[in-house]
Design a protein around this motif. Sequence first.
Motif, PDB file in Angstrom:
ATOM      1  N   TYR B  42       0.830  -1.207   0.000  1.00  0.00           N
ATOM      2  CA  TYR B  42       0.000   0.000   0.000  1.00  0.00           C
ATOM      3  C   TYR B  42       0.866   1.258   0.000  1.00  0.00           C
ATOM      4  CZ  TYR B  42      -3.789   3.182   0.895  1.00  0.00           C
ATOM      5  OH  TYR B  42      -4.685   4.201   0.763  1.00  0.00           O
ATOM      6  N   ARG B  43       1.967   1.181   0.721  1.00  0.00           N
ATOM      7  CA  ARG B  43       2.868   2.335   0.779  1.00  0.00           C
ATOM      8  C   ARG B  43       3.362   2.681  -0.628  1.00  0.00           C
ATOM      9  NH1 ARG B  43       6.700   0.771   4.820  1.00  0.00           N
ATOM     10  NH2 ARG B  43       5.440   1.626   6.467  1.00  0.00           N
ATOM     11  N   GLY B  44       3.637   1.623  -1.409  1.00  0.00           N
ATOM     12  CA  GLY B  44       4.069   1.826  -2.793  1.00  0.00           C
ATOM     13  C   GLY B  44       2.991   2.497  -3.628  1.00  0.00           C
ATOM     14  N   ARG B  45       1.734   2.063  -3.408  1.00  0.00           N
ATOM     15  CA  ARG B  45       0.622   2.601  -4.206  1.00  0.00           C
ATOM     16  C   ARG B  45       0.194   3.980  -3.712  1.00  0.00           C
ATOM     17  NH1 ARG B  45       1.764  -1.739  -5.752  1.00  0.00           N
ATOM     18  NH2 ARG B  45       0.593  -3.155  -7.081  1.00  0.00           N
ATOM     19  N   ALA B  46       0.379   4.218  -2.414  1.00  0.00           N
ATOM     20  CA  ALA B  46      -0.140   5.456  -1.821  1.00  0.00           C
ATOM     21  C   ALA B  46       0.526   6.694  -2.394  1.00  0.00           C
ATOM     22  CB  ALA B  46       0.037   5.417  -0.309  1.00  0.00           C
ATOM     23  N   ARG B  47       1.746   6.492  -2.936  1.00  0.00           N
ATOM     24  CA  ARG B  47       2.429   7.650  -3.534  1.00  0.00           C
ATOM     25  C   ARG B  47       1.654   8.140  -4.757  1.00  0.00           C
ATOM     26  NH1 ARG B  47       7.707   4.423  -3.333  1.00  0.00           N
ATOM     27  NH2 ARG B  47       8.359   4.703  -1.192  1.00  0.00           N
ATOM     28  N   ASP B  48       0.943   7.186  -5.390  1.00  0.00           N
ATOM     29  CA  ASP B  48       0.162   7.545  -6.567  1.00  0.00           C
ATOM     30  C   ASP B  48      -1.190   8.077  -6.096  1.00  0.00           C
ATOM     31  OD1 ASP B  48      -1.211   7.647  -8.974  1.00  0.00           O
ATOM     32  OD2 ASP B  48      -0.032   5.998  -9.777  1.00  0.00           O
ATOM     33  N   VAL B  49      -1.434   9.327  -6.429  1.00  0.00           N
ATOM     34  CA  VAL B  49      -2.659   9.950  -5.911  1.00  0.00           C
ATOM     35  C   VAL B  49      -3.881   9.632  -6.762  1.00  0.00           C
ATOM     36  CG1 VAL B  49      -1.512  11.859  -4.738  1.00  0.00           C
ATOM     37  CG2 VAL B  49      -2.109  12.075  -7.152  1.00  0.00           C
ATOM     38  N   HIS B  50      -3.664   8.984  -7.907  1.00  0.00           N
ATOM     39  CA  HIS B  50      -4.796   8.717  -8.789  1.00  0.00           C
ATOM     40  C   HIS B  50      -5.777   7.743  -8.146  1.00  0.00           C
ATOM     41  CE1 HIS B  50      -3.300  11.006 -12.128  1.00  0.00           C
ATOM     42  NE2 HIS B  50      -2.119  10.415 -12.006  1.00  0.00           N
ATOM     43  N   PHE B  51      -7.019   8.091  -8.262  1.00  0.00           N
ATOM     44  CA  PHE B  51      -8.076   7.271  -7.675  1.00  0.00           C
ATOM     45  C   PHE B  51      -8.099   5.882  -8.312  1.00  0.00           C
ATOM     46  CE2 PHE B  51     -12.523   5.829  -7.907  1.00  0.00           C
ATOM     47  CZ  PHE B  51     -12.750   5.652  -6.562  1.00  0.00           C
ATOM     48  N   THR B  52      -7.893   5.834  -9.628  1.00  0.00           N
ATOM     49  CA  THR B  52      -7.969   4.543 -10.338  1.00  0.00           C
ATOM     50  C   THR B  52      -6.887   3.577  -9.858  1.00  0.00           C
ATOM     51  OG1 THR B  52      -6.698   5.584 -12.097  1.00  0.00           O
ATOM     52  CG2 THR B  52      -9.057   5.387 -12.453  1.00  0.00           C
ATOM     53  N   THR B  53      -5.710   4.116  -9.535  1.00  0.00           N
ATOM     54  CA  THR B  53      -4.626   3.258  -9.046  1.00  0.00           C
ATOM     55  C   THR B  53      -5.000   2.649  -7.704  1.00  0.00           C
ATOM     56  OG1 THR B  53      -3.116   4.792 -10.100  1.00  0.00           O
ATOM     57  CG2 THR B  53      -2.141   3.183  -8.617  1.00  0.00           C
ATOM     58  N   ARG B  54      -5.530   3.486  -6.852  1.00  0.00           N
ATOM     59  CA  ARG B  54      -5.932   2.987  -5.534  1.00  0.00           C
ATOM     60  C   ARG B  54      -7.078   1.985  -5.656  1.00  0.00           C
ATOM     61  NH1 ARG B  54      -5.345   7.558  -0.920  1.00  0.00           N
ATOM     62  NH2 ARG B  54      -3.398   8.431  -1.632  1.00  0.00           N
ATOM     63  N   LEU B  55      -7.994   2.285  -6.592  1.00  0.00           N
ATOM     64  CA  LEU B  55      -9.121   1.378  -6.817  1.00  0.00           C
ATOM     65  C   LEU B  55      -8.615   0.019  -7.290  1.00  0.00           C
ATOM     66  CD1 LEU B  55     -12.268   1.516  -6.744  1.00  0.00           C
ATOM     67  CD2 LEU B  55     -12.169   1.850  -9.218  1.00  0.00           C
ATOM     68  N   ALA B  56      -7.656   0.048  -8.213  1.00  0.00           N
ATOM     69  CA  ALA B  56      -7.093  -1.210  -8.726  1.00  0.00           C
ATOM     70  C   ALA B  56      -6.412  -1.985  -7.601  1.00  0.00           C
ATOM     71  CB  ALA B  56      -6.100  -0.912  -9.839  1.00  0.00           C
ATOM     72  N   PHE B  57      -5.747  -1.261  -6.710  1.00  0.00           N
ATOM     73  CA  PHE B  57      -5.074  -1.915  -5.588  1.00  0.00           C
ATOM     74  C   PHE B  57      -6.087  -2.629  -4.691  1.00  0.00           C
ATOM     75  CE2 PHE B  57      -3.688  -1.783  -1.157  1.00  0.00           C
ATOM     76  CZ  PHE B  57      -2.525  -2.520  -1.248  1.00  0.00           C
ATOM     77  N   TRP B  58      -7.175  -1.930  -4.383  1.00  0.00           N
ATOM     78  CA  TRP B  58      -8.186  -2.532  -3.507  1.00  0.00           C
ATOM     79  C   TRP B  58      -8.908  -3.682  -4.207  1.00  0.00           C
ATOM     80  CZ3 TRP B  58      -8.289  -2.595   1.408  1.00  0.00           C
ATOM     81  CH2 TRP B  58      -7.747  -1.532   2.134  1.00  0.00           C
ATOM     82  N   ARG B  59      -9.089  -3.538  -5.521  1.00  0.00           N
ATOM     83  CA  ARG B  59      -9.729  -4.631  -6.276  1.00  0.00           C
ATOM     84  C   ARG B  59      -8.858  -5.888  -6.200  1.00  0.00           C
ATOM     85  NH1 ARG B  59      -9.874  -6.526 -11.397  1.00  0.00           N
ATOM     86  NH2 ARG B  59      -8.262  -5.094 -12.059  1.00  0.00           N
ATOM     87  N   LEU B  60      -7.546  -5.710  -6.363  1.00  0.00           N
ATOM     88  CA  LEU B  60      -6.611  -6.829  -6.276  1.00  0.00           C
ATOM     89  C   LEU B  60      -6.626  -7.436  -4.870  1.00  0.00           C
ATOM     90  CD1 LEU B  60      -4.228  -8.498  -7.539  1.00  0.00           C
ATOM     91  CD2 LEU B  60      -2.718  -6.794  -6.537  1.00  0.00           C
ATOM     92  N   THR B  61      -6.623  -6.555  -3.872  1.00  0.00           N
ATOM     93  CA  THR B  61      -6.611  -7.032  -2.483  1.00  0.00           C
ATOM     94  C   THR B  61      -7.860  -7.844  -2.173  1.00  0.00           C
ATOM     95  OG1 THR B  61      -5.337  -5.099  -1.821  1.00  0.00           O
ATOM     96  CG2 THR B  61      -6.479  -6.267  -0.072  1.00  0.00           C
ATOM     97  N   LEU B  62      -9.019  -7.313  -2.590  1.00  0.00           N
ATOM     98  CA  LEU B  62     -10.271  -8.008  -2.281  1.00  0.00           C
ATOM     99  C   LEU B  62     -10.410  -9.304  -3.067  1.00  0.00           C
ATOM    100  CD1 LEU B  62     -12.745  -5.005  -1.953  1.00  0.00           C
ATOM    101  CD2 LEU B  62     -11.798  -6.414  -0.128  1.00  0.00           C
ATOM    102  N   SER B  63      -9.970  -9.285  -4.331  1.00  0.00           N
ATOM    103  CA  SER B  63     -10.076 -10.528  -5.110  1.00  0.00           C
ATOM    104  C   SER B  63      -9.114 -11.572  -4.542  1.00  0.00           C
ATOM    105  CB  SER B  63      -9.807 -10.271  -6.598  1.00  0.00           C
ATOM    106  OG  SER B  63      -8.466  -9.893  -6.781  1.00  0.00           O
ATOM    107  N   ASP B  64      -7.956 -11.119  -4.082  1.00  0.00           N
ATOM    108  CA  ASP B  64      -7.000 -12.030  -3.439  1.00  0.00           C
ATOM    109  C   ASP B  64      -7.610 -12.628  -2.177  1.00  0.00           C
ATOM    110  OD1 ASP B  64      -4.256 -13.040  -2.714  1.00  0.00           O
ATOM    111  OD2 ASP B  64      -4.546 -11.619  -1.081  1.00  0.00           O
ATOM    112  N   PHE B  65      -8.289 -11.799  -1.438  1.00  0.00           N
ATOM    113  CA  PHE B  65      -8.935 -12.223  -0.197  1.00  0.00           C
ATOM    114  C   PHE B  65     -10.039 -13.249  -0.493  1.00  0.00           C
ATOM    115  CE2 PHE B  65     -12.592 -11.442   2.570  1.00  0.00           C
ATOM    116  CZ  PHE B  65     -12.054 -11.819   3.782  1.00  0.00           C
ATOM    117  N   VAL B  66     -10.884 -12.930  -1.477  1.00  0.00           N
ATOM    118  CA  VAL B  66     -12.008 -13.811  -1.820  1.00  0.00           C
ATOM    119  C   VAL B  66     -11.505 -15.160  -2.346  1.00  0.00           C
ATOM    120  CG1 VAL B  66     -13.929 -14.077  -3.463  1.00  0.00           C
ATOM    121  CG2 VAL B  66     -13.652 -11.947  -2.222  1.00  0.00           C
TER     122      VAL B  66
END
Lengths: 128, 171
Positions: B42-66
């Motif tokens: 997350y620290r790596g992604r947090a530098r990127d302020v774009h909403f889409t980047t953060r959204l992609a990160f959370w999508r990956l995290t949740l799909s990994d979790f599921v």
Amino acid sequence: MSRRESPGAGQLPLATFPPLTPAVFYILLVLAEGDRHGYAIMQEATKRSGGALRLGPGTLYAAISRLLKDGLIVELEERPAPELDDARRRYYRLSDRGGQSLAAEAKRLGELARLARSTRALRELKHA
Amino acid sequence: MSTHHADLMGPVRIYRFLLCLYPPGFRLRFGPDMLQIFQDSYRGRARDVHFTTRLAFWRLTLSDFVRSVPGQWRQALLRPQRFEFPIREWADSLVIPFTVLGYLIVEGNLGAALVRAPRVFPWAHGCSDTWLLECTVSTGLAIALILAVLGILSAVITARNNRAEIWSIKL
């Protein structure tokens, strides 16, 4: 570094190695080049797959848990020096059995690729 | 507390909640590492302020979790792991589903027995169907109440255990 033997080590028959999933294959491939901790494995696997494989923590540690049980990797007891890396990180190493499994999978994939290349229909598709 | 660290607090808290849904054996062994990896990622992604980047990160995290949670539960149920405290084994496993299942079985059998009561018990010959139905329902409710208390108790113990483990991980 000394190894922590996993309880399931030695459970797989040596003669046969079942096909590996892409995630497991990349994890073993990364560990074949040296001991790594989880985050390094994740990053290196993504890099080596050209971004095609994106491992999350859950998938990564599910695979690591399975590999430890099957004895394909071992967890190292010693932790890195605090000035070199976070001392809480656990490092993993490819076991002999893991190396054999990786070699068997690489051979299997090589044979599949050779078979595909030798198929006439596939060559025609490639030239079309 | 730095701003950067403060930015991480919310996502880390969400991930701690997600970690609680893994089976205890897996969570105890790999939870701290997973949390650390999540934080690093997350620290790596947090530098990127774009909403889409953060959204992609959370999508990956949740799909990994599921993807990973059901498999770990399946393994935990097929090969139960031993825990240090026996009470934890009861509370932090499948007490709630088993409780519900047990209640349904008990209630089903009780209902069937009472419907057949006039034929089985001589004293029930004079009872009306309404009375038998009321008897079934009230007994079922009493059992449900007891089991609900047990379920809530196990949930509280589980929550306390989870908080002790997951929330005590220092990052």
